[in-house]
Motif scaffolding. Structure first.
Motif, PDB file in Angstrom:
ATOM      1  N   LYS A  15       0.722  -1.312  -0.609  1.00 17.98           N
ATOM      2  CA  LYS A  15      -0.153  -0.127   0.618  1.00 17.98           C
ATOM      3  C   LYS A  15       0.888   1.426  -0.358  1.00 17.98           C
ATOM      4  CE  LYS A  15      -2.144  -0.836   3.444  1.00 17.98           C
ATOM      5  NZ  LYS A  15      -1.575  -2.686   3.868  1.00 17.98           N
ATOM      6  N   SER A  16       1.686   1.446   0.802  1.00 19.13           N
ATOM      7  CA  SER A  16       2.496   2.491   0.678  1.00 19.13           C
ATOM      8  C   SER A  16       3.195   2.913  -1.092  1.00 19.13           C
ATOM      9  CB  SER A  16       3.829   2.192   2.130  1.00 19.13           C
ATOM     10  OG  SER A  16       2.858   2.209   3.651  1.00 19.13           O
ATOM     11  N   THR A  17       3.801   1.684  -0.780  1.00 15.47           N
ATOM     12  CA  THR A  17       4.858   1.494  -1.717  1.00 15.47           C
ATOM     13  C   THR A  17       3.774   2.400  -3.340  1.00 15.47           C
ATOM     14  OG1 THR A  17       5.676   0.429  -1.074  1.00 15.47           O
ATOM     15  CG2 THR A  17       6.517   0.522  -4.077  1.00 15.47           C
ATOM     16  N   TYR A  18       3.072   1.989  -2.850  1.00 21.49           N
ATOM     17  CA  TYR A  18       1.723   2.153  -3.938  1.00 21.49           C
ATOM     18  C   TYR A  18       1.457   3.737  -4.343  1.00 21.49           C
ATOM     19  CZ  TYR A  18      -2.714   2.351  -6.569  1.00 21.49           C
ATOM     20  OH  TYR A  18      -3.323   2.475  -7.554  1.00 21.49           O
ATOM     21  N   ALA A  19       0.999   3.661  -2.982  1.00 20.60           N
ATOM     22  CA  ALA A  19       0.414   5.121  -3.305  1.00 20.60           C
ATOM     23  C   ALA A  19       1.620   6.104  -3.196  1.00 20.60           C
ATOM     24  CB  ALA A  19       0.622   5.506  -1.191  1.00 20.60           C
ATOM     25  N   LYS A  20       3.017   6.108  -2.845  1.00 23.44           N
ATOM     26  CA  LYS A  20       4.581   7.058  -2.927  1.00 23.44           C
ATOM     27  C   LYS A  20       4.228   6.874  -4.589  1.00 23.44           C
ATOM     28  CE  LYS A  20       7.142   6.061   0.971  1.00 23.44           C
ATOM     29  NZ  LYS A  20       7.651   5.064   1.311  1.00 23.44           N
ATOM     30  N   GLN A  21       3.845   6.081  -5.450  1.00 26.62           N
ATOM     31  CA  GLN A  21       4.136   5.315  -7.071  1.00 26.62           C
ATOM     32  C   GLN A  21       2.715   6.765  -7.720  1.00 26.62           C
ATOM     33  OE1 GLN A  21       3.978   1.668  -8.697  1.00 26.62           O
ATOM     34  NE2 GLN A  21       6.535   1.781  -8.018  1.00 26.62           N
ATOM     35  N   LEU A  22       1.759   6.554  -6.949  1.00 25.21           N
ATOM     36  CA  LEU A  22       0.632   7.090  -7.114  1.00 25.21           C
ATOM     37  C   LEU A  22       1.388   9.095  -7.602  1.00 25.21           C
ATOM     38  CD1 LEU A  22      -2.498   5.873  -5.515  1.00 25.21           C
ATOM     39  CD2 LEU A  22      -2.078   6.034  -8.254  1.00 25.21           C
ATOM     40  N   CYS A  23       1.468   9.430  -6.102  1.00 23.32           N
ATOM     41  CA  CYS A  23       2.406  10.874  -6.092  1.00 23.32           C
ATOM     42  C   CYS A  23       3.264  11.104  -7.032  1.00 23.32           C
ATOM     43  CB  CYS A  23       2.624  10.876  -4.677  1.00 23.32           C
ATOM     44  SG  CYS A  23       1.711  10.946  -2.894  1.00 23.32           S
ATOM     45  N   SER A  24       3.855   9.367  -7.389  1.00 22.17           N
ATOM     46  CA  SER A  24       5.056  10.852  -8.538  1.00 22.17           C
ATOM     47  C   SER A  24       4.412  10.565  -9.685  1.00 22.17           C
ATOM     48  CB  SER A  24       6.379   8.975  -9.197  1.00 22.17           C
ATOM     49  OG  SER A  24       5.160   8.452  -8.898  1.00 22.17           O
ATOM     50  N   LEU A  25       2.960  10.432 -10.171  1.00 19.57           N
ATOM     51  CA  LEU A  25       1.878  10.229 -10.839  1.00 19.57           C
ATOM     52  C   LEU A  25       1.392  11.519 -10.790  1.00 19.57           C
ATOM     53  CD1 LEU A  25       1.316   6.660 -11.781  1.00 19.57           C
ATOM     54  CD2 LEU A  25       2.994   7.832 -13.090  1.00 19.57           C
ATOM     55  N   ASN A  26       0.963  11.569  -9.798  1.00 19.70           N
ATOM     56  CA  ASN A  26      -0.218  12.848 -10.176  1.00 19.70           C
ATOM     57  C   ASN A  26       0.215  13.571  -8.198  1.00 19.70           C
ATOM     58  OD1 ASN A  26      -1.800  13.052 -12.289  1.00 19.70           O
ATOM     59  ND2 ASN A  26      -2.490  10.873 -11.010  1.00 19.70           N
ATOM     60  N   PRO A  27      -0.015  14.447  -8.312  1.00 14.07           N
ATOM     61  CA  PRO A  27       0.518  15.430  -6.986  1.00 14.07           C
ATOM     62  C   PRO A  27      -0.576  14.927  -6.716  1.00 14.07           C
ATOM     63  CG  PRO A  27       1.243  17.448  -9.154  1.00 14.07           C
ATOM     64  CD  PRO A  27      -0.065  16.326  -9.791  1.00 14.07           C
ATOM     65  N   ALA A  28      -0.145  14.724  -5.054  1.00 12.75           N
ATOM     66  CA  ALA A  28      -1.068  14.384  -3.638  1.00 12.75           C
ATOM     67  C   ALA A  28      -0.219  14.298  -2.620  1.00 12.75           C
ATOM     68  CB  ALA A  28      -1.410  13.480  -3.920  1.00 12.75           C
ATOM     69  N   ILE A  29      -0.611  14.251  -1.367  1.00 16.37           N
ATOM     70  CA  ILE A  29      -0.784  14.178   0.051  1.00 16.37           C
ATOM     71  C   ILE A  29      -0.694  12.799   0.483  1.00 16.37           C
ATOM     72  CG2 ILE A  29      -0.614  15.122   1.890  1.00 16.37           C
ATOM     73  CD1 ILE A  29       0.748  17.409  -0.022  1.00 16.37           C
ATOM     74  N   ILE A  30       0.136  12.113   0.908  1.00 16.63           N
ATOM     75  CA  ILE A  30      -0.539  11.214   1.864  1.00 16.63           C
ATOM     76  C   ILE A  30      -0.488  11.128   3.122  1.00 16.63           C
ATOM     77  CG2 ILE A  30       0.551   8.321   2.024  1.00 16.63           C
ATOM     78  CD1 ILE A  30       2.634   8.519  -0.405  1.00 16.63           C
ATOM     79  N   LEU A  31      -1.472  10.079   3.718  1.00 17.99           N
ATOM     80  CA  LEU A  31      -2.108  10.677   5.016  1.00 17.99           C
ATOM     81  C   LEU A  31      -1.507   9.254   5.425  1.00 17.99           C
ATOM     82  CD1 LEU A  31      -4.814  13.246   5.445  1.00 17.99           C
ATOM     83  CD2 LEU A  31      -2.052  13.501   5.395  1.00 17.99           C
ATOM     84  N   SER A  32      -1.115   8.890   6.581  1.00 20.34           N
ATOM     85  CA  SER A  32      -0.595   7.214   6.687  1.00 20.34           C
ATOM     86  C   SER A  32      -1.001   7.580   8.335  1.00 20.34           C
ATOM     87  CB  SER A  32       0.821   6.915   6.299  1.00 20.34           C
ATOM     88  OG  SER A  32       1.180   5.288   6.851  1.00 20.34           O
ATOM     89  N   ILE A  33      -1.621   6.681   8.464  1.00 17.67           N
ATOM     90  CA  ILE A  33      -2.058   6.011   9.759  1.00 17.67           C
ATOM     91  C   ILE A  33      -0.925   5.198  10.553  1.00 17.67           C
ATOM     92  CG2 ILE A  33      -3.333   3.904  10.122  1.00 17.67           C
ATOM     93  CD1 ILE A  33      -3.329   6.656  12.453  1.00 17.67           C
ATOM     94  N   ASP A  34      -0.037   4.819  10.125  1.00 16.91           N
ATOM     95  CA  ASP A  34       0.733   4.184  10.835  1.00 16.91           C
ATOM     96  C   ASP A  34       1.774   4.633  10.847  1.00 16.91           C
ATOM     97  OD1 ASP A  34      -0.498   1.729  10.919  1.00 16.91           O
ATOM     98  OD2 ASP A  34       1.263   0.499   8.760  1.00 16.91           O
ATOM     99  N   GLU A  35       2.176   5.877   9.667  1.00 10.84           N
ATOM    100  CA  GLU A  35       3.384   6.756  10.517  1.00 10.84           C
ATOM    101  C   GLU A  35       3.450   7.484  11.443  1.00 10.84           C
ATOM    102  OE1 GLU A  35       3.780  10.937   7.940  1.00 10.84           O
ATOM    103  OE2 GLU A  35       4.338   8.755   6.437  1.00 10.84           O
ATOM    104  N   ILE A  36       1.584   7.801  11.498  1.00  8.70           N
ATOM    105  CA  ILE A  36       1.606   8.521  12.743  1.00  8.70           C
ATOM    106  C   ILE A  36       1.903   8.173  14.363  1.00  8.70           C
ATOM    107  CG2 ILE A  36      -0.061   9.522  14.230  1.00  8.70           C
ATOM    108  CD1 ILE A  36      -1.351  11.406  11.366  1.00  8.70           C
ATOM    109  N   MET A  37       0.953   6.578  14.139  1.00  2.00           N
ATOM    110  CA  MET A  37       1.400   6.035  15.571  1.00  2.00           C
ATOM    111  C   MET A  37       2.984   5.538  15.382  1.00  2.00           C
ATOM    112  SD  MET A  37      -2.265   5.585  16.338  1.00  2.00           S
ATOM    113  CE  MET A  37      -1.349   4.432  17.196  1.00  2.00           C
ATOM    114  N   LEU A  38       3.945   5.578  14.629  1.00  2.00           N
ATOM    115  CA  LEU A  38       5.082   4.890  14.546  1.00  2.00           C
ATOM    116  C   LEU A  38       5.672   5.910  15.687  1.00  2.00           C
ATOM    117  CD1 LEU A  38       5.763   2.028  12.426  1.00  2.00           C
ATOM    118  CD2 LEU A  38       5.649   1.754  14.154  1.00  2.00           C
ATOM    119  N   ALA A  39       5.732   7.170  14.822  1.00  2.00           N
ATOM    120  CA  ALA A  39       6.506   8.344  14.952  1.00  2.00           C
ATOM    121  C   ALA A  39       6.148   9.187  16.559  1.00  2.00           C
ATOM    122  CB  ALA A  39       5.853   9.271  13.846  1.00  2.00           C
TER     123      ALA A  39
END
Length: 172
Positions: A15-39
């Motif tokens: 999922k995270s790899t796919y989300a990053k690829q989507l951002c490389s195709l079209n500008p977008a912001i990724i919001l990740s619950i895992d990123e927040i929880m782990l931080a």
């Protein structure tokens, strides 16, 4: 108009790899619950984990609305493991007249097992910061996860990421 893209799939499916690829195709912001929880809490939150995940997701839903109103797409990277969670998210955004899509990352159990082992290796080696997938977590996800019905899916991504990856566009 900007939209919400909900990424659905089991942990370690890409999922995270796919989300990053989507951002490389079209500008977008990724919001990740895992990123927040782990931080904030690292790996070991114990019994409070689900409480804080729920609060974190509520915050990210609010923040995603703010971001979409500025004209930027938002990618929600957190699995959407149950039909109820997907329906609630869809209803939330539709009530605010925000278009949303569900992108489903669909992998075989064999690939899933391999990716969990790879993730755990990289975590143990200190090469990545993600949730370690022990047998308890794997069984929990396996018991909770409800694959989306075809009518829920906008983009069905099979075998991601691999050389034979294929996308099926279901709904637009």
């Amino acid at each position: 108009m900007a939209k919400i893209i909900m990424i659905c799939g089991k942990l370690c499916c890409g999922k995270s790899t796919y989300a990053k690829q989507l951002c490389s195709l079209n500008p977008a912001i990724i919001l990740s619950i895992d990123e927040i929880m782990l931080a904030l809490f690292n790996q070991h939150l114990g019994d409070k984990h689900e409480i804080y995940v729920k609060k974190g997701k509520a915050y990210l839903f609010s923040k995603s609305v703010e971001i979409v109103k500025t004209g930027i797409d938002v990618i929600l990277d957190w699995g959407f493991w149950t039909k109820q969670e997907r329906n609630q998210a869809r209803e939330f955004y539709l009530s605010k007249y925000i278009p949303c899509e569900l992108h489903y990352i669909d992998i075989s159990d064999t690939v899933w097992q391999k990716r969990m082992l790879e993730r755990n290796y990289f975590i143990s080696a200190g090469k990545t910061h993600a949730y370690y997938v022990d047998d308890t977590l794997r069984k929990k996800v396996d018991s909770i996860f409800e694959p989306p019905d075809e009518n829920e899916i906008n983009i069905w991504n099979q075998n991601f990421p691999s050389a034979n990856c294929c996308f099926r566009f279901i709904h637009t």
